[in-house]
Design a protein around this motif. Structure first.
Motif, PDB file in Angstrom:
ATOM      1  N   ALA A   1      -1.489  21.994   3.336  1.00 45.36           N
ATOM      2  CA  ALA A   1      -1.679  21.626   1.928  1.00 45.36           C
ATOM      3  C   ALA A   1      -2.856  20.672   1.743  1.00 45.36           C
ATOM      4  N   GLY A   2      -3.788  20.675   2.684  1.00 48.99           N
ATOM      5  CA  GLY A   2      -5.005  19.896   2.518  1.00 48.99           C
ATOM      6  C   GLY A   2      -4.889  18.423   2.840  1.00 48.99           C
ATOM      7  N   MET A   3      -3.823  17.992   3.522  1.00 46.57           N
ATOM      8  CA  MET A   3      -3.662  16.578   3.866  1.00 46.57           C
ATOM      9  C   MET A   3      -4.409  16.304   5.166  1.00 46.57           C
ATOM     10  N   SER A   4      -5.659  15.878   5.056  1.00 48.56           N
ATOM     11  CA  SER A   4      -6.499  15.715   6.239  1.00 48.56           C
ATOM     12  C   SER A   4      -6.000  14.609   7.159  1.00 48.56           C
ATOM     13  N   ASP A   5      -5.320  13.604   6.598  1.00 50.73           N
ATOM     14  CA  ASP A   5      -4.810  12.504   7.417  1.00 50.73           C
ATOM     15  C   ASP A   5      -3.462  12.815   8.043  1.00 50.73           C
ATOM     16  N   GLY A   6      -2.915  14.003   7.810  1.00 52.64           N
ATOM     17  CA  GLY A   6      -1.616  14.343   8.354  1.00 52.64           C
ATOM     18  C   GLY A   6      -0.480  13.799   7.511  1.00 52.64           C
ATOM     19  N   TRP A   7       0.733  14.173   7.873  1.00 51.63           N
ATOM     20  CA  TRP A   7       1.898  13.914   7.022  1.00 51.63           C
ATOM     21  C   TRP A   7       2.836  12.842   7.567  1.00 51.63           C
ATOM     22  N   PHE A   8       2.431  12.140   8.611  1.00 55.51           N
ATOM     23  CA  PHE A   8       3.367  11.198   9.232  1.00 55.51           C
ATOM     24  C   PHE A   8       3.828  10.119   8.250  1.00 55.51           C
ATOM     25  N   ARG A   9       2.877   9.484   7.568  1.00 58.95           N
ATOM     26  CA  ARG A   9       3.244   8.409   6.632  1.00 58.95           C
ATOM     27  C   ARG A   9       4.168   8.925   5.541  1.00 58.95           C
ATOM     28  N   THR A  10       3.872  10.086   4.985  1.00 55.44           N
ATOM     29  CA  THR A  10       4.696  10.623   3.905  1.00 55.44           C
ATOM     30  C   THR A  10       6.101  10.956   4.398  1.00 55.44           C
TER      31      THR A  10
ATOM     32  N   GLY B   1       0.811  -1.208   0.000  1.00 57.67           N
ATOM     33  CA  GLY B   1       0.000   0.000   0.000  1.00 57.67           C
ATOM     34  C   GLY B   1       0.845   1.258   0.000  1.00 57.67           C
ATOM     35  N   GLY B   2       2.121   1.125  -0.375  1.00 52.90           N
ATOM     36  CA  GLY B   2       2.997   2.291  -0.389  1.00 52.90           C
ATOM     37  C   GLY B   2       3.562   2.645   0.967  1.00 52.90           C
ATOM     38  N   LYS B   3       3.537   1.712   1.906  1.00 56.65           N
ATOM     39  CA  LYS B   3       4.139   1.934   3.223  1.00 56.65           C
ATOM     40  C   LYS B   3       5.572   1.395   3.185  1.00 56.65           C
ATOM     41  N   VAL B   4       6.522   2.295   3.206  1.00 57.54           N
ATOM     42  CA  VAL B   4       7.925   1.928   3.000  1.00 57.54           C
ATOM     43  C   VAL B   4       8.427   0.974   4.068  1.00 57.54           C
ATOM     44  N   HIS B   5       7.954   1.112   5.291  1.00 57.88           N
ATOM     45  CA  HIS B   5       8.476   0.290   6.394  1.00 57.88           C
ATOM     46  C   HIS B   5       7.641  -0.963   6.655  1.00 57.88           C
ATOM     47  N   ALA B   6       6.801  -1.365   5.711  1.00 57.53           N
ATOM     48  CA  ALA B   6       5.971  -2.552   5.906  1.00 57.53           C
ATOM     49  C   ALA B   6       6.835  -3.808   6.013  1.00 57.53           C
ATOM     50  N   VAL B   7       6.484  -4.681   6.947  1.00 60.16           N
ATOM     51  CA  VAL B   7       7.151  -5.977   7.121  1.00 60.16           C
ATOM     52  C   VAL B   7       6.060  -7.029   7.294  1.00 60.16           C
ATOM     53  N   SER B   8       6.125  -8.097   6.508  1.00 55.71           N
ATOM     54  CA  SER B   8       5.110  -9.150   6.586  1.00 55.71           C
ATOM     55  C   SER B   8       5.466 -10.162   7.660  1.00 55.71           C
ATOM     56  N   ARG B   9       4.525 -11.027   7.965  1.00 55.96           N
ATOM     57  CA  ARG B   9       4.770 -12.079   8.955  1.00 55.96           C
ATOM     58  C   ARG B   9       5.857 -13.039   8.499  1.00 55.96           C
ATOM     59  N   SER B  10       6.032 -13.169   7.186  1.00 61.13           N
ATOM     60  CA  SER B  10       7.065 -14.079   6.672  1.00 61.13           C
ATOM     61  C   SER B  10       8.425 -13.423   6.578  1.00 61.13           C
TER      62      SER B  10
END
Length: 500
Positions: free
Chosen positions: A368-377, A215-224
């Motif tokens: 800049a209109g980012m309602s969810d905030g900028w943490f993920r970016t 989903g575009g999350k750079v730090h994603a780690v799966s269970r495997s």
């Protein structure tokens, strides 16, 4: 937030306007012999399709005025025929859906045939291209790479049952995930897309993999243990140069992972004779396993029962999901989907005062209109930084360009950085560690030092064995036999305490 715009000389009318009319035909009888009226509708459909093809040819030849006239007439004829289908005996709606699918493939990526969203009442910022999103919004020179080994990507995506089901999922239950993936990708695009562009691979394919994998999350780690925006396993990552340096795992680096993914896809496309479905299955389920399944028959369809029935459920879901996300990236308006306009231009700031990424997120707020905030970016653009660790003044932090001015206005002085630091440095109560639990003793007494053997039967567990013996505990039996995770198997001989 406005995606970088460009100007084209041709604006073509929407295909998506016909989809609701086509959907109205879905309940009409497909197995009935067509009536004369139905055959007339089919003739109109064929004529409209030929007109659409002529419009495409005229547009590509630069005859924009004639193309517009031809296209408008063709679409009007298509809509009219589709509208009469439900009330016409023997009219098969599938023929209209098939025509719609073919026209989508005809327009794929060469120039926009999407909705003129500005005509739907949406405000379109000056200089933007009528609100076009997805591949339709990309500059011509970059949008031209919709080819995969000389073939249009859309021609390689079979619109079969699994892909249609995946399209429905992306448009319904996964819609929020799709939108998040698109926004995340737009801010990462300047790092990731050039790597695919160098390899002459379609951008839609990169987006499809990214959307499904992380989903575009750079730090994603799966269970495997797969990690990063494109979810590389450690060993596979090493094979393509994704190493660990100074404690940083480069699987989390967007540009490096996109380069490695492009190299992997290129390698596997060669191995599977440009069979995209098999290549994606190899990416998910392992190339060795796929090569053993396929053997020398690289032209076989992934959905051939000899292949499909051997796949894990995860891989059966994975391939059509990636292809469906790629398809929507190319044709969002044709599925009543509008991706948000995002200004992903890169920028950076030099910290005027010490701050962590979490503090920057608080003081930037919804700039800049980012309602969810900028943490993920901020995390995505600065994968080497721990978001909780304060960085000293002078450190350069990567941000979208649209945040450079808000940073100066909000985060260098005034109440917001003070509030952000106060929240970040809040002191939590110190809870003393719990004392170690007393050594467990058997719930029922046993003869100290005396043991006997017990042969495990099918269906036994340590708990059922202990209850059956009535004189010991699960932990005691596990320790006596050196069992890890209490795993036992039928036929195994266990040492158990003897009762008094």
């Amino acid at each position: 937030m406005v995606f970088p715009a460009f100007r084209r000389s041709l604006r073509l009318a929407p295909l998506a306007g016909a989809t609701l009319l086509l959907a109205a035909c879905a309940s009409s009888g497909g197995g009935t012999k067509p009536s004369a009226e139905a055959n007339q509708l089919y003739a109109q459909l064929d004529q409209a399709s030929r007109g659409y093809e002529n419009a495409v040819s005229q547009a590509r030849a630069g005859n924009t005025q004639a193309a517009q006239q031809t296209l408008n007439a063709s679409l009007d004829q298509l809509k009219s025929a589709a509208a009469h289908c439900p009330s016409t005996p023997g009219c098969d709606s599938q023929r209209f859906f098939s025509a719609f699918d073919r026209l989508l493939r005809l327009k794929d990526g060469n120039f926009s045939l999407g909705d003129d969203l500005g005509a739907m009442g949406d405000e379109v910022p000056e200089g933007s291209e009528s609100g076009k999103t997805g591949a339709a919004s990309l500059p011509e020179a970059q949008r031209s790479v919709t080819l995969l080994r000389g073939q249009q990507l859309s021609q390689l995506i079979a619109m079969n049952g699994p892909v249609k089901a995946a399209l429905e999922m992306w448009l319904t239950q996964w819609r929020g995930n799709l939108m998040d993936a698109y926004i995340n990708y737009q801010f990462l695009r300047y790092q990731m897309w050039p790597e695919y562009q160098k390899a002459d691979l379609p951008e839609a394919l990169l987006f499809g993999i990214l959307a499904k994998e992380s989903g575009g999350k750079v730090h994603a780690v799966s269970r495997s243990g797969a990690a990063g925006p494109l979810q590389f396993m450690y060993a596979t990552g090493l094979r393509f140069g994704l190493t660990t340096e100074d404690g940083f795992d480069s699987r989390f680096d967007p540009a490096a992972s996109a380069r490695a993914n492009a190299e992997y896809m290129d390698e596997q496309l060669r191995a599977f004779n440009n069979n995209l479905e098999l290549t994606l299955a190899a990416y998910n389920g392992g190339e060795g396993r796929m090569r053993r399944m396929v053997g020398d028959n690289t032209s076989v369809s992934l959905y051939d029962p000899t292949i499909y029935n051997q796949l894990s459920q995860e891989t059966r879901d994975y391939v059509p999901s990636v292809l469906a996300a790629a398809w929507l990236f190319l044709h969002p308006e044709s599925y009543n989907l509008r991706f948000p306009r995002v200004d992903g231009a890169p920028g950076s700031i030099a910290l005027k005062r010490p701050a962590s990424l979490t503090e920057l997120t608080v003081c930037l707020g919804s700039a800049a209109g980012m309602s969810d905030g900028w943490f993920r970016t901020l995390r995505n653009l600065n994968p080497r930084l721990d978001p909780q660790v304060s960085q000293p003044a002078g450190v350069r932090v990567m941000v979208p360009k649209v945040l450079e001015k808000p940073y100066e206005a909000r985060c260098t002085d005034g109440p917001w950085p003070i509030l952000a630091n106060d929240l970040h440095t809040a002191v939590l109560p110190v809870v003393p560690p719990s004392p170690p639990p007393p050594a467990s003793s058997p719930s029922r007494s046993s003869n100290s030092g005396k043991t006997r053997s017990y042969v495990v039967r099918r269906g036994d567990t340590l708990t059922s064995i202990v209850n059956k013996l009535g004189c010991t505990s699960v932990q005691e039996v596990a320790e006596m036999n050196g069992l890890n995770h209490q795993h036992i198997k039928p036929g195994q001989s266990l040492k158990v305490p003897a009762c008094r």
